[in-house]
Design an enzyme around this catalytic site. Structure first.
Site, PDB file in Angstrom:
ATOM      1  N   ASP A  53     -12.594  33.545 124.808  1.00 53.06           N
ATOM      2  CA  ASP A  53     -13.539  34.040 125.811  1.00 53.06           C
ATOM      3  C   ASP A  53     -13.564  35.567 125.811  1.00 53.06           C
ATOM      4  OD1 ASP A  53     -14.877  33.159 128.708  1.00 53.06           O
ATOM      5  OD2 ASP A  53     -13.954  35.141 128.733  1.00 53.06           O
ATOM      6  N   TYR A  58     -16.343  43.832 127.744  1.00 51.34           N
ATOM      7  CA  TYR A  58     -14.955  44.070 127.318  1.00 51.34           C
ATOM      8  C   TYR A  58     -14.892  45.034 126.129  1.00 51.34           C
ATOM      9  CZ  TYR A  58     -13.962  39.613 129.801  1.00 51.34           C
ATOM     10  OH  TYR A  58     -13.875  38.583 130.700  1.00 51.34           O
ATOM     11  N   LYS A  83     -20.413  37.104 127.241  1.00 52.79           N
ATOM     12  CA  LYS A  83     -21.118  37.244 128.529  1.00 52.79           C
ATOM     13  C   LYS A  83     -22.096  38.404 128.473  1.00 52.79           C
ATOM     14  CE  LYS A  83     -16.760  35.841 130.593  1.00 52.79           C
ATOM     15  NZ  LYS A  83     -15.767  36.542 129.759  1.00 52.79           N
ATOM     16  N   HIS A 113     -22.617  37.789 133.396  1.00 50.88           N
ATOM     17  CA  HIS A 113     -21.251  38.177 133.768  1.00 50.88           C
ATOM     18  C   HIS A 113     -21.045  38.311 135.275  1.00 50.88           C
ATOM     19  CE1 HIS A 113     -17.560  40.380 131.901  1.00 50.88           C
ATOM     20  NE2 HIS A 113     -17.207  39.638 132.923  1.00 50.88           N
TER      21      HIS A 113
END
Ligand code: A2P
Length: 276
Positions: A53, A58, A83, A113
């Site tokens: 994930d 990120y 996401k 997200h």
């Protein structure tokens, strides 16, 4: 009674659209793009994880893709989630960019997200990403019951998953119950409280009673509530430890002791403190 198939201790959750989502994932939030992330993904796949994930926010999709390649595990055997960063405007265009960074030609699951700017505006773009084949399944993250209702009311294709902060201390019972009724899988992020919950005395007492580690107890609690769980670690031995959660059971009494740690009053909300 749960309406989510395999809501017991099975390794796979069948999503409402028929996709098979492994119930243990490696999460890589806060792992910088680079060798640490590449290694964590490879170690997880070597330890038997089949669900990774990540997220556009990120900044580590390249490393996730590299770890996947390095592992030698065939793409088709791994469930890959990313996401949509809702500071951008076009979920389909951003999905295509994610695929380029990940080095794959589809993701298994693509999530909004968080509901920045409202729950619904991004959804048509998410549906387009699915139609274009960039994502096999689509869902949301950090959506409470009200937002789930809003997006579902307008959707041609309903979200199949909602990824939220979830643990015995954040036991969002009303959200979980509502999601189950709608056949939306709930994925638990920060199940260890980013490490804080490992030190709790109740968690430690249950762990010593069952002969497991506090991390395994917290992850197992999620499984027994029918959640998909994201475990984050960059240490090989912890990645391995966190995968050993399918070979023991918490008793009703231990589950009740953990349930009682909830500090949200069984909320229907996804977050107490919103960053958007
Ligand atoms: P690290 O990545 O250095 O191993 P959460 O899943 O709630 O976000 O928690 C993640 C945090 O918990 C990270 O700081 C991670 O540290 C730590 N952690 C993950 N697994 C374990 C474990 N089995 N034992 C101890 N700490 C762990």
């Amino acid at each position: 009674m749960s309406t989510v198939p395999n809501a017991g201790d099975g390794r796979v959750q069948i999503l409402a659209d028929g996709a098979r989502m492994p119930r243990l994932a490696l999460g890589v939030w806060q792992v910088p793009n680079g060798p640490e992330c590449v290694r964590a993904v490879r170690w997880a796949l070597e330890a038997g994880y089949r669900h990774i994930d990540t997220a556009q926010a990120y900044g580590n999709e390249e490393s996730v893709g590299q770890g996947l390649k390095d592992s030698g595990v065939p793409r088709g055997e791994v469930f890959l989630t990313t996401k949509f960063y809702p500071g951008h405007r076009d979920p389909a265009a951003e999905a295509e960019r994610s695929l380029g960074r990940l080095g794959v030609d589809y993701v298994d699951l693509y999530l909004v997200h968080w509901p920045q700017g409202g729950a619904t505006w991004a959804w048509p773009g998410m549906e387009r990403a699915r139609e274009l084949g960039y994502a096999r399944s689509i869902g949301v993250s950090n959506f409470g019951v009200r937002e789930l209702e809003q997006v579902t009311a307008e959707a041609a294709v309903a979200p199949v998953a909602d990824q939220v902060q979830f643990s015995p201390f954040e036991y969002r019972r009303a959200l979980l119950d509502a999601a189950k009724r709608r056949r939306i899988a709930v994925e638990a992020y920060s199940p260890l409280g980013t490490g804080r919950h490992l030190r709790d005395t109740t968690v430690q007492r249950v762990a010593s009673r069952v002969g497991r580690t506090p991390a395994q107890v917290l992850l197992r609690w999620c499984l027994q509530h029918g959640l998909v769980v994201l475990a984050k670690s960059t240490h090989r031995e912890r990645i391995q430890e966190n995968a050993q959660i399918f070979d023991f059971t918490l008793s009703d009494e231990d589950m009740a002791a953990l349930d009682a740690l909830d500090q949200t009053d069984g909320t229907a909300q996804a977050r107490e403190n919103k960053w958007w």
